[in-house]
Design a protein around this motif. Structure first.
Motif, PDB file in Angstrom:
ATOM      1  N   GLU A   5       0.839  -1.196   0.000  1.00 39.08           N
ATOM      2  CA  GLU A   5       0.000   0.000   0.000  1.00 39.08           C
ATOM      3  C   GLU A   5       0.874   1.246   0.000  1.00 39.08           C
ATOM      4  OE1 GLU A   5      -2.925   0.271   3.066  1.00 39.08           O
ATOM      5  OE2 GLU A   5      -3.550  -1.819   2.866  1.00 39.08           O
ATOM      6  N   MET A   6       0.377   2.318  -0.602  1.00 38.55           N
ATOM      7  CA  MET A   6       1.097   3.584  -0.577  1.00 38.55           C
ATOM      8  C   MET A   6       0.116   4.730  -0.608  1.00 38.55           C
ATOM      9  SD  MET A   6       4.314   4.945  -2.895  1.00 38.55           S
ATOM     10  CE  MET A   6       3.373   5.086  -4.423  1.00 38.55           C
ATOM     11  N   ASP A   7       0.400   5.757   0.191  1.00 40.07           N
ATOM     12  CA  ASP A   7      -0.494   6.905   0.280  1.00 40.07           C
ATOM     13  C   ASP A   7       0.347   8.175   0.341  1.00 40.07           C
ATOM     14  OD1 ASP A   7      -2.892   8.327   0.556  1.00 40.07           O
ATOM     15  OD2 ASP A   7      -2.630   8.406   2.736  1.00 40.07           O
ATOM     16  N   VAL A   8      -0.105   9.223  -0.315  1.00 44.53           N
ATOM     17  CA  VAL A   8       0.617  10.494  -0.320  1.00 44.53           C
ATOM     18  C   VAL A   8      -0.316  11.591   0.178  1.00 44.53           C
ATOM     19  CG1 VAL A   8       1.886  12.183  -1.704  1.00 44.53           C
ATOM     20  CG2 VAL A   8       2.027   9.743  -2.277  1.00 44.53           C
ATOM     21  N   LYS A   9       0.144  12.344   1.184  1.00 42.99           N
ATOM     22  CA  LYS A   9      -0.639  13.445   1.743  1.00 42.99           C
ATOM     23  C   LYS A   9       0.215  14.701   1.820  1.00 42.99           C
ATOM     24  CE  LYS A   9      -3.621  10.572   4.670  1.00 42.99           C
ATOM     25  NZ  LYS A   9      -4.064  10.300   6.066  1.00 42.99           N
ATOM     26  N   ASN A  10      -0.460  15.845   1.744  1.00 39.42           N
ATOM     27  CA  ASN A  10       0.236  17.111   1.918  1.00 39.42           C
ATOM     28  C   ASN A  10       0.482  17.362   3.399  1.00 39.42           C
ATOM     29  OD1 ASN A  10       0.339  17.771  -0.826  1.00 39.42           O
ATOM     30  ND2 ASN A  10      -1.750  18.586  -0.775  1.00 39.42           N
ATOM     31  N   ILE A  18       3.894  13.834   2.768  1.00 40.52           N
ATOM     32  CA  ILE A  18       4.221  12.644   3.543  1.00 40.52           C
ATOM     33  C   ILE A  18       3.815  11.416   2.734  1.00 40.52           C
ATOM     34  CG2 ILE A  18       3.800  11.329   5.655  1.00 40.52           C
ATOM     35  CD1 ILE A  18       3.177  13.949   7.057  1.00 40.52           C
ATOM     36  N   VAL A  19       4.792  10.592   2.426  1.00 40.12           N
ATOM     37  CA  VAL A  19       4.552   9.372   1.670  1.00 40.12           C
ATOM     38  C   VAL A  19       4.524   8.206   2.659  1.00 40.12           C
ATOM     39  CG1 VAL A  19       5.364   7.849  -0.175  1.00 40.12           C
ATOM     40  CG2 VAL A  19       5.750  10.337  -0.327  1.00 40.12           C
ATOM     41  N   SER A  20       3.357   7.558   2.778  1.00 43.22           N
ATOM     42  CA  SER A  20       3.202   6.425   3.696  1.00 43.22           C
ATOM     43  C   SER A  20       3.201   5.126   2.904  1.00 43.22           C
ATOM     44  CB  SER A  20       1.895   6.551   4.486  1.00 43.22           C
ATOM     45  OG  SER A  20       1.878   7.754   5.232  1.00 43.22           O
ATOM     46  N   VAL A  21       3.966   4.150   3.399  1.00 40.03           N
ATOM     47  CA  VAL A  21       4.120   2.881   2.697  1.00 40.03           C
ATOM     48  C   VAL A  21       3.855   1.739   3.674  1.00 40.03           C
ATOM     49  CG1 VAL A  21       5.765   1.353   1.546  1.00 40.03           C
ATOM     50  CG2 VAL A  21       5.767   3.793   1.027  1.00 40.03           C
ATOM     51  N   LYS A  22       3.072   0.766   3.245  1.00 37.54           N
ATOM     52  CA  LYS A  22       2.872  -0.443   4.039  1.00 37.54           C
ATOM     53  C   LYS A  22       3.571  -1.599   3.340  1.00 37.54           C
ATOM     54  CE  LYS A  22      -0.623  -3.378   6.229  1.00 37.54           C
ATOM     55  NZ  LYS A  22      -2.077  -3.645   6.401  1.00 37.54           N
ATOM     56  N   THR A  23       4.427  -2.312   4.082  1.00 39.82           N
ATOM     57  CA  THR A  23       5.205  -3.402   3.492  1.00 39.82           C
ATOM     58  C   THR A  23       4.446  -4.719   3.589  1.00 39.82           C
ATOM     59  OG1 THR A  23       6.341  -4.013   5.530  1.00 39.82           O
ATOM     60  CG2 THR A  23       7.310  -2.235   4.222  1.00 39.82           C
ATOM     61  N   TYR A  27       4.525  -3.646   8.209  1.00 41.09           N
ATOM     62  CA  TYR A  27       5.130  -2.475   8.827  1.00 41.09           C
ATOM     63  C   TYR A  27       4.836  -1.228   7.996  1.00 41.09           C
ATOM     64  CZ  TYR A  27       7.840  -5.537  11.859  1.00 41.09           C
ATOM     65  OH  TYR A  27       8.220  -6.468  12.790  1.00 41.09           O
ATOM     66  N   PHE A  28       4.746  -0.096   8.701  1.00 42.46           N
ATOM     67  CA  PHE A  28       4.537   1.179   8.020  1.00 42.46           C
ATOM     68  C   PHE A  28       5.849   1.969   7.990  1.00 42.46           C
ATOM     69  CE2 PHE A  28       0.092   0.315   8.942  1.00 42.46           C
ATOM     70  CZ  PHE A  28      -0.530   0.774   7.787  1.00 42.46           C
ATOM     71  N   LEU A  29       6.166   2.504   6.836  1.00 43.55           N
ATOM     72  CA  LEU A  29       7.288   3.416   6.664  1.00 43.55           C
ATOM     73  C   LEU A  29       6.732   4.737   6.156  1.00 43.55           C
ATOM     74  CD1 LEU A  29       9.718   1.058   4.685  1.00 43.55           C
ATOM     75  CD2 LEU A  29       9.426   1.220   7.159  1.00 43.55           C
ATOM     76  N   LYS A  30       7.312   5.832   6.626  1.00 45.87           N
ATOM     77  CA  LYS A  30       6.870   7.140   6.167  1.00 45.87           C
ATOM     78  C   LYS A  30       8.078   7.975   5.769  1.00 45.87           C
ATOM     79  CE  LYS A  30       2.666   7.253   8.969  1.00 45.87           C
ATOM     80  NZ  LYS A  30       1.874   7.993   9.978  1.00 45.87           N
ATOM     81  N   PHE A  31       7.924   8.703   4.679  1.00 48.02           N
ATOM     82  CA  PHE A  31       8.979   9.560   4.173  1.00 48.02           C
ATOM     83  C   PHE A  31       8.435  10.975   4.034  1.00 48.02           C
ATOM     84  CE2 PHE A  31       9.257   5.284   2.492  1.00 48.02           C
ATOM     85  CZ  PHE A  31      10.565   4.915   2.754  1.00 48.02           C
ATOM     86  N   VAL A  32       9.117  11.940   4.625  1.00 44.48           N
ATOM     87  CA  VAL A  32       8.738  13.339   4.469  1.00 44.48           C
ATOM     88  C   VAL A  32       9.573  13.919   3.330  1.00 44.48           C
ATOM     89  CG1 VAL A  32       8.547  15.587   5.578  1.00 44.48           C
ATOM     90  CG2 VAL A  32       8.219  13.498   6.928  1.00 44.48           C
ATOM     91  N   VAL A  33       8.885  14.429   2.334  1.00 45.47           N
ATOM     92  CA  VAL A  33       9.544  14.895   1.104  1.00 45.47           C
ATOM     93  C   VAL A  33       9.259  16.376   0.913  1.00 45.47           C
ATOM     94  CG1 VAL A  33       9.764  14.531  -1.378  1.00 45.47           C
ATOM     95  CG2 VAL A  33       9.236  12.595   0.110  1.00 45.47           C
TER      96      VAL A  33
END
Length: 302
Positions: A5-10, A18-23, A27-33
């Motif tokens: 899963e992947m989600d992108v929010k402002n 904020i890019v949220s990723v479910k593996t 597990y959830f990983l989040k990247f602030v871009v």
């Protein structure tokens, strides 16, 4: 791992997302871009963070690892803008992990073990708070030139060169420390006081170059390696009541010593003290064997 899963929010700041990723493992990983697509923040739920994920990342500023217990080697090595780390459950940091970063304060209450060069050359680091740390490998905080405060109440062993060249440290209070390896606190030019009541052994050049140190009182020290307090010109008093072994150059070029208290011992080495300390160190502090062999012992030879 595969991404399921992947989600992108402002985010709050303009252009930041904020890019949220479910593996695949859940597990959830989040990247602030930022607006330029550069990753400036990282959030990871895993208990073990793999090695070399973000080595030499030029943009990363903050990391949140709420469940991490182990961080793999060189993971955030040479990330020059990294200033904040949140990892309350971290237990082990592997080698080179935060080398050459800009972290300023470290509060890791569950950390037990540090591998070599974990935070070396972190020139912005000011305070360390490791409540559970037991041992440190070599050069963990070498050349941390802004470091002012060390709180490690449970540490037992410190590896070679760990705090070499940390010029802002003035007081050293490590009540449970038992062994120091070579060069552990070398060239600490502002060090004034030592409180190491349980130290039993120290390697070569552990406190060499501590030019402001005036008193050495180590009540349980039994063995001292070469040049332990070499080039400490302001030492006035040496009190080592349990000392059994001493090597070459231990107090060489420590020219102001006025009082020395040591038990009888064989000094294995030359130039432990300068010749002009001969009146200070009464001959009864040297064993009979040493006195018979040489009325002016080797340890005083110029």
């Amino acid at each position: 791992e595969k991404i399921v899963e992947m989600d992108v929010k402002n985010a709050g700041q303009k252009g930041t997302r904020i890019v949220s990723v479910k593996t695949e493992s859940g597990y959830f990983l989040k990247f602030v871009v930022n607006e330029k697509g550069q990753m400036i923040g990282y959030y990871d739920e895993r208990e073990e963070v793999p090695a070399k994920l973000f080595e030499r990342n030029c943009y990363l500023e903050c990391i949140a690892l709420p469940n991490a217990k182990i961080i793999g080697e060189s993971n955030f090595k040479e990330t020059p803008n990294l200033t904040k780390l949140f990892a309350p459950n971290l237990e082990k940091i592997e080698e080179h992990c935060f080398k050459k970063t800009k972290l300023q304060h470290l509060d890791l209450p569950k950390l037990v073990e540090l591998d070599q060069q974990s935070f070396s050359h972190a020139n912005s680091l000011q305070t360390i708070n490791f409540l559970s740390l037991k041992s440190m490998h070599r050069m963990c905080f070498q050349k941390t030139k802004a470091l002012k405060s060390i709180n490690m109440p449970e540490v037992r062993s410190i590896g070679g060169g760990c705090f070499e060249v940390a010029p802002q440290i003035t007081n050293l209070n490590l009540e449970n420390l038992e062994e120091l390896w070579g060069g552990s606190f070398g060239n600490m030019i502002n060090l004034e006081t030592l409180n190491l009541p349980n130290l039993r052994g120290m390697g070569y050049e552990c406190f060499s170059g501590s030019v402001k140190l005036e008193k050495v009182f180590l009540p349980k020290l039994e063995g001292m390696g070469p040049a332990g307090f070499k080039n400490c010109p302001n030492i006035k008093e040496v009190d080592l009541p349990k000392l059994k072994r001493m090597r070459s150059y231990c107090f060489y070029d420590s020219g102001k010593i006025e009082k020395i208290n040591m038990p009888p011992l064989d000094i294995k080495g030359t130039k432990c003290f300068r010749r002009y300390h001969l009146n200070t160190l009464h001959k009864t502090y040297l064993s009979k064997k040493h006195r018979k062999r040489n009325p002016v012992p080797q340890c005083f030879r110029p």
